[in-house]
Design a protein around this motif. Sequence first.
Motif, short mmCIF file in Angstrom:
data_model
loop_
_atom_site.label_atom_id
_atom_site.label_comp_id
_atom_site.label_asym_id
_atom_site.label_seq_id
_atom_site.Cartn_x
_atom_site.Cartn_y
_atom_site.Cartn_z
N ASN A 25 0.90 -1.11 -0.02
CA ASN A 25 0.03 0.01 0.07
C ASN A 25 0.82 1.38 0.21
OD1 ASN A 25 -1.53 2.20 0.93
ND2 ASN A 25 -2.98 0.68 1.80
N LEU A 27 0.19 4.16 0.88
CA LEU A 27 0.20 4.96 1.89
C LEU A 27 0.95 4.57 3.33
CD1 LEU A 27 -3.84 5.80 1.50
CD2 LEU A 27 -1.69 7.26 0.63
N CYS A 252 -9.48 -0.52 10.32
CA CYS A 252 -9.00 0.60 9.46
C CYS A 252 -9.62 0.11 7.88
CB CYS A 252 -7.72 0.54 9.40
SG CYS A 252 -7.05 1.00 11.02
N ALA A 254 -11.08 1.40 5.75
CA ALA A 254 -11.17 2.46 4.62
C ALA A 254 -9.56 2.72 3.93
CB ALA A 254 -11.59 3.98 5.00
N TRP A 255 -8.78 2.00 4.53
CA TRP A 255 -7.37 2.35 4.38
C TRP A 255 -6.98 1.90 2.94
CZ3 TRP A 255 -4.07 5.61 6.34
CH2 TRP A 255 -2.69 5.46 6.29
N GLU A 257 -9.15 1.23 0.51
CA GLU A 257 -10.17 2.17 -0.31
C GLU A 257 -9.28 3.50 -0.68
OE1 GLU A 257 -14.22 4.39 -0.19
OE2 GLU A 257 -13.87 2.65 0.96
N ARG A 258 -8.53 4.27 0.44
CA ARG A 258 -7.75 5.63 0.17
C ARG A 258 -6.68 5.10 -0.91
NH1 ARG A 258 -5.82 8.10 5.86
NH2 ARG A 258 -5.00 9.36 3.94
N ALA A 259 -6.00 3.76 -0.63
CA ALA A 259 -4.88 3.52 -1.66
C ALA A 259 -5.43 3.72 -3.10
CB ALA A 259 -4.38 2.25 -1.14
N ARG A 260 -6.63 2.84 -3.13
CA ARG A 260 -7.33 2.67 -4.37
C ARG A 260 -7.50 3.92 -4.98
NH1 ARG A 260 -10.21 -1.18 -1.63
NH2 ARG A 260 -12.21 -0.12 -1.96
N ALA A 261 -8.02 4.90 -4.38
CA ALA A 261 -8.32 6.33 -4.86
C ALA A 261 -6.75 6.92 -5.26
CB ALA A 261 -8.94 7.30 -3.73
N LEU A 262 -5.79 6.73 -4.76
CA LEU A 262 -4.51 7.21 -5.01
C LEU A 262 -3.97 6.47 -6.57
CD1 LEU A 262 -1.97 8.77 -4.70
CD2 LEU A 262 -1.14 6.96 -3.29
#
Length: 351
Positions: A25, A27, A252, A254-255, A257-262
């Motif tokens: 990941n 992030l 966590c 959503a972690w 998911e945040r990486a997927r957006a990036l």
Amino acid sequence: MGIPAHGGDIYDYKRPLLDFSANLNPLGMPEPVARAARAAVGDAAHYPDPECRALREAIGAMDGVSPAWILCGNGAADVIFRLVLARRPGRAMVLAPTFSEYEQALRAAGCPVEHWLLRASRGFVLEEDILEAIRPGLDMLFLCSPNNPTGLCADDTLLRRILARCGKTGTRLVVDECFLPLTDGAGLGGALGDNPHLFLLRAFTKSFAIPGLRLGYGLSSDGALLSACRDSGQAWSVSCVAQAAGIAACGCAAWPERARALLRVERPRLQAGLRSLGLEVWPGEANYLLFRAENITDLKALLVERGILIRSCANYRGLGPDFYRTAVRLPEENDRLLEALGEVLPWQKQL
């Protein structure tokens, strides 16, 4: 120095390296996971729970499956070896190229291994002709979605057809979904209840960037198989620190998911940058990209001189010495990789 069996081998170098060889990941590790791991060090005076009870409850809630269907291990590799040793297949098939641990575990158990070749000319895509190779007598089939190192997810409809075909032929279908949370794919978790011959591999390693803690798990509705898997390895394979980190990671959700957006932004940008440098790149769907620097077999060494480590794919069956894999990292890090490549590629230096 030989080619490491996996990425992330930073220990053979005397200088710090920006590691693009390990697909994590971008992030990094979530702070609650790091905090939970640090706090759990105090529990190291006791044996860890050999049944991983609290961890399995947390995973079950996160993945929407019964905790009774979960087998935790010292990374997904541990689960792979346990599964193969418990099942001891007489014949098995793996893709080529793909993650080497499947074949290593099968050969360690004395199982003959067949290879289903994914062709560069077809974009390394898994196609429906594999259905013809799934016949009675094939005891186990390993698939990886998204595949490593190609980064491509298997078509969902084809996966369902493969699953149905394996049910008819008595083939144990093992699908590695360890990178799936970093893609937009759905996976086969919902098919477990109706398909006891299905075994899914998942891990915290990639999605939560904790490879050093070693935490993976398998999912199956075949209780007898899971019991045999538990008996095929040591009792305390998951440390108290790893269990605590895993429980925190389940909180966590959503972690990834945040990486997927990036990754939706950075993966195509890095892919375009690599292609602009004259490299052949395959369009992956995860947090890494496979590329070829035609006839350049020392690219990894050239980049190490500039403080960057990529993965040579020379030891992947079905690939050659000029194939490489790179992780997709943060924007400024991806820029650094592209800059370094522009400095070392011979045809770029001539411009």
